[in-house]
Design a protein around this motif. Structure first.
Motif, mmCIF file in Angstrom:
data_model
loop_
_atom_site.group_PDB
_atom_site.id
_atom_site.type_symbol
_atom_site.label_atom_id
_atom_site.label_comp_id
_atom_site.label_asym_id
_atom_site.label_seq_id
_atom_site.Cartn_x
_atom_site.Cartn_y
_atom_site.Cartn_z
ATOM 1 N N PHE A 1 50.113 6.961 83.949
ATOM 2 C CA PHE A 1 49.179 5.837 83.896
ATOM 3 C C PHE A 1 49.725 4.745 82.976
ATOM 4 O O PHE A 1 49.654 3.556 83.292
ATOM 5 C CB PHE A 1 47.804 6.322 83.412
ATOM 6 C CG PHE A 1 46.805 5.218 83.280
ATOM 7 C CD1 PHE A 1 46.117 4.750 84.390
ATOM 8 C CD2 PHE A 1 46.557 4.631 82.042
ATOM 9 C CE1 PHE A 1 45.192 3.722 84.268
ATOM 10 C CE2 PHE A 1 45.636 3.605 81.917
ATOM 11 C CZ PHE A 1 44.951 3.148 83.031
ATOM 12 N N THR A 2 50.272 5.148 81.838
ATOM 13 C CA THR A 2 50.850 4.183 80.901
ATOM 14 C C THR A 2 52.026 3.448 81.535
ATOM 15 O O THR A 2 52.166 2.227 81.385
ATOM 16 C CB THR A 2 51.289 4.891 79.600
ATOM 17 O OG1 THR A 2 50.152 5.548 79.031
ATOM 18 C CG2 THR A 2 51.874 3.916 78.601
ATOM 19 N N LEU A 3 52.858 4.181 82.269
ATOM 20 C CA LEU A 3 53.973 3.538 82.977
ATOM 21 C C LEU A 3 53.467 2.515 83.979
ATOM 22 O O LEU A 3 53.981 1.402 84.069
ATOM 23 C CB LEU A 3 54.796 4.584 83.735
ATOM 24 C CG LEU A 3 55.846 5.346 82.973
ATOM 25 C CD1 LEU A 3 56.390 6.463 83.834
ATOM 26 C CD2 LEU A 3 56.962 4.424 82.527
ATOM 27 N N LYS A 4 52.451 2.912 84.736
ATOM 28 C CA LYS A 4 51.958 2.073 85.826
ATOM 29 C C LYS A 4 51.123 0.901 85.320
ATOM 30 O O LYS A 4 51.354 -0.234 85.707
ATOM 31 C CB LYS A 4 51.128 2.937 86.779
ATOM 32 C CG LYS A 4 50.627 2.211 87.991
ATOM 33 C CD LYS A 4 49.901 3.167 88.915
ATOM 34 C CE LYS A 4 49.352 2.438 90.123
ATOM 35 N NZ LYS A 4 48.660 3.325 91.037
ATOM 36 N N SER A 5 50.164 1.165 84.464
ATOM 37 C CA SER A 5 49.237 0.121 84.037
ATOM 38 C C SER A 5 49.691 -0.609 82.781
ATOM 39 O O SER A 5 49.615 -1.832 82.723
ATOM 40 C CB SER A 5 47.851 0.732 83.796
ATOM 41 O OG SER A 5 47.354 1.271 84.988
ATOM 42 N N GLY A 6 50.121 0.137 81.787
ATOM 43 C CA GLY A 6 50.511 -0.492 80.534
ATOM 44 C C GLY A 6 51.842 -1.213 80.621
ATOM 45 O O GLY A 6 51.978 -2.355 80.186
ATOM 46 N N LEU A 7 52.833 -0.542 81.190
ATOM 47 C CA LEU A 7 54.175 -1.129 81.267
ATOM 48 C C LEU A 7 54.452 -1.809 82.612
ATOM 49 O O LEU A 7 55.483 -2.454 82.776
ATOM 50 C CB LEU A 7 55.222 -0.054 80.995
ATOM 51 C CG LEU A 7 55.135 0.588 79.608
ATOM 52 C CD1 LEU A 7 56.128 1.731 79.476
ATOM 53 C CD2 LEU A 7 55.364 -0.448 78.522
ATOM 54 N N ARG A 8 53.549 -1.613 83.561
ATOM 55 C CA ARG A 8 53.653 -2.239 84.891
ATOM 56 C C ARG A 8 54.980 -1.955 85.577
ATOM 57 O O ARG A 8 55.632 -2.840 86.131
ATOM 58 C CB ARG A 8 53.400 -3.729 84.780
ATOM 59 C CG ARG A 8 52.014 -4.040 84.267
ATOM 60 C CD ARG A 8 51.751 -5.511 84.217
ATOM 61 N NE ARG A 8 50.403 -5.744 83.737
ATOM 62 C CZ ARG A 8 50.034 -6.822 83.104
ATOM 63 N NH1 ARG A 8 50.892 -7.783 82.867
ATOM 64 N NH2 ARG A 8 48.793 -6.960 82.703
ATOM 65 N N ALA A 9 55.383 -0.698 85.546
ATOM 66 C CA ALA A 9 56.672 -0.296 86.114
ATOM 67 C C ALA A 9 56.770 -0.601 87.606
ATOM 68 O O ALA A 9 57.861 -0.839 88.110
ATOM 69 C CB ALA A 9 56.915 1.190 85.861
ATOM 70 N N GLU A 10 55.647 -0.604 88.297
ATOM 71 C CA GLU A 10 55.680 -0.882 89.738
ATOM 72 C C GLU A 10 56.071 -2.318 90.048
ATOM 73 O O GLU A 10 56.445 -2.628 91.170
ATOM 74 C CB GLU A 10 54.319 -0.569 90.365
ATOM 75 C CG GLU A 10 54.012 0.911 90.385
ATOM 76 C CD GLU A 10 52.654 1.218 90.986
ATOM 77 O OE1 GLU A 10 51.769 0.340 90.970
ATOM 78 O OE2 GLU A 10 52.498 2.352 91.465
ATOM 79 N N ARG A 11 56.003 -3.191 89.065
ATOM 80 C CA ARG A 11 56.353 -4.597 89.284
ATOM 81 C C ARG A 11 57.845 -4.882 89.066
ATOM 82 O O ARG A 11 58.274 -6.021 89.188
ATOM 83 C CB ARG A 11 55.538 -5.490 88.358
ATOM 84 C CG ARG A 11 54.074 -5.501 88.700
ATOM 85 C CD ARG A 11 53.352 -6.503 87.854
ATOM 86 N NE ARG A 11 51.930 -6.517 88.166
ATOM 87 C CZ ARG A 11 51.081 -7.334 87.639
ATOM 88 N NH1 ARG A 11 51.481 -8.223 86.750
ATOM 89 N NH2 ARG A 11 49.817 -7.282 87.967
ATOM 90 N N LEU A 12 58.600 -3.866 88.705
ATOM 91 C CA LEU A 12 60.029 -4.078 88.495
ATOM 92 C C LEU A 12 60.679 -4.596 89.781
ATOM 93 O O LEU A 12 60.418 -4.086 90.856
ATOM 94 C CB LEU A 12 60.710 -2.776 88.062
ATOM 95 C CG LEU A 12 60.333 -2.253 86.684
ATOM 96 C CD1 LEU A 12 60.914 -0.860 86.471
ATOM 97 C CD2 LEU A 12 60.808 -3.209 85.605
ATOM 98 N N GLN A 13 61.505 -5.573 89.645
ATOM 99 C CA GLN A 13 62.184 -6.172 90.794
ATOM 100 C C GLN A 13 63.660 -5.779 90.771
ATOM 101 O O GLN A 13 64.545 -6.629 90.773
ATOM 102 C CB GLN A 13 62.034 -7.702 90.747
ATOM 103 C CG GLN A 13 60.602 -8.189 90.802
ATOM 104 C CD GLN A 13 60.007 -8.012 92.175
ATOM 105 O OE1 GLN A 13 60.665 -8.262 93.184
ATOM 106 N NE2 GLN A 13 58.771 -7.560 92.241
ATOM 107 N N ILE A 14 63.919 -4.502 90.745
ATOM 108 C CA ILE A 14 65.290 -4.001 90.670
ATOM 109 C C ILE A 14 65.630 -3.358 92.001
ATOM 110 O O ILE A 14 64.905 -2.491 92.485
ATOM 111 C CB ILE A 14 65.442 -2.984 89.515
ATOM 112 C CG1 ILE A 14 65.096 -3.672 88.195
ATOM 113 C CG2 ILE A 14 66.842 -2.402 89.489
ATOM 114 C CD1 ILE A 14 65.041 -2.740 87.014
ATOM 115 N N ASP A 15 66.742 -3.797 92.608
ATOM 116 C CA ASP A 15 67.039 -3.331 93.960
ATOM 117 C C ASP A 15 68.155 -2.288 94.056
ATOM 118 O O ASP A 15 68.457 -1.821 95.143
ATOM 119 C CB ASP A 15 67.347 -4.510 94.882
ATOM 120 C CG ASP A 15 68.515 -5.350 94.386
ATOM 121 O OD1 ASP A 15 69.083 -5.024 93.333
ATOM 122 O OD2 ASP A 15 68.849 -6.338 95.059
ATOM 123 N N ASP A 16 68.757 -1.897 92.934
ATOM 124 C CA ASP A 16 69.761 -0.831 93.045
ATOM 125 C C ASP A 16 69.300 0.378 92.229
ATOM 126 O O ASP A 16 68.697 0.251 91.169
ATOM 127 C CB ASP A 16 71.157 -1.295 92.628
ATOM 128 C CG ASP A 16 71.287 -1.549 91.153
ATOM 129 O OD1 ASP A 16 71.837 -0.671 90.458
ATOM 130 O OD2 ASP A 16 70.826 -2.610 90.693
#
Length: 132
Positions: free
Chosen positions: A53-68
């Motif tokens: 939850f902390t990764l997803k909501s707090g750090l917003r890991a799902e918003r990373l725009q990394i393609d490799d």
């Protein structure tokens, strides 16, 4: 093969309903010690969910725009360390809110936090509030 473990709280707090878990596991369970080990695994489930939850909501890991994959893997490794540290501080502050922040935070961490907060941070509770 699936095994069933029934675990019940023997002495719940007054006025509270006893916790009762029915667990299904594919792990070997033929002794009380093995059952306790599996229950221990399950009891850690909540903290693991909080980490994600902390990764997803707090750090917003799902918003990373990394393609490799390699860069994403490196970034997530750092994010997991950050999420773990945030959870650690949060849980410590709940247990000991008046504990001096300097006992848990490195000198550099405290200096950066105080600089961002523009005021001294004395306790763990204050530190967690400023981080949030």
């Amino acid at each position: 093969t699936v095994r069933i473990i029934q675990a019940r709280e023997e002495a719940p707090p007054e006025g509270e309903t006893a916790v009762s878990w029915t667990l299904l596991t594919t792990l070997p369970v033929s002794t009380l010690a093995e059952a306790c080990r599996v229950i221990g695994y399950y009891s850690r489930r909540w903290i693991i969910e909080r980490l994600h939850f902390t990764l997803k909501s707090g750090l917003r890991a799902e918003r990373l725009q990394i393609d490799d994959a390699r860069s994403l893997s490196h970034c997530l490794a750092l994010y997991y360390v950050l999420a773990w540290r945030l959870l650690q501080l949060t849980y410590l502050a709940r247990e000991e809110p008046e504990r001096p922040a300097a006992e848990v935070l490195a000198t550099e961490e405290l200096a950066v936090l105080e600089s961002a907060a523009k005021k001294p941070v004395h306790t763990l509770a204050e530190a967690v509030r400023q981080i949030a």
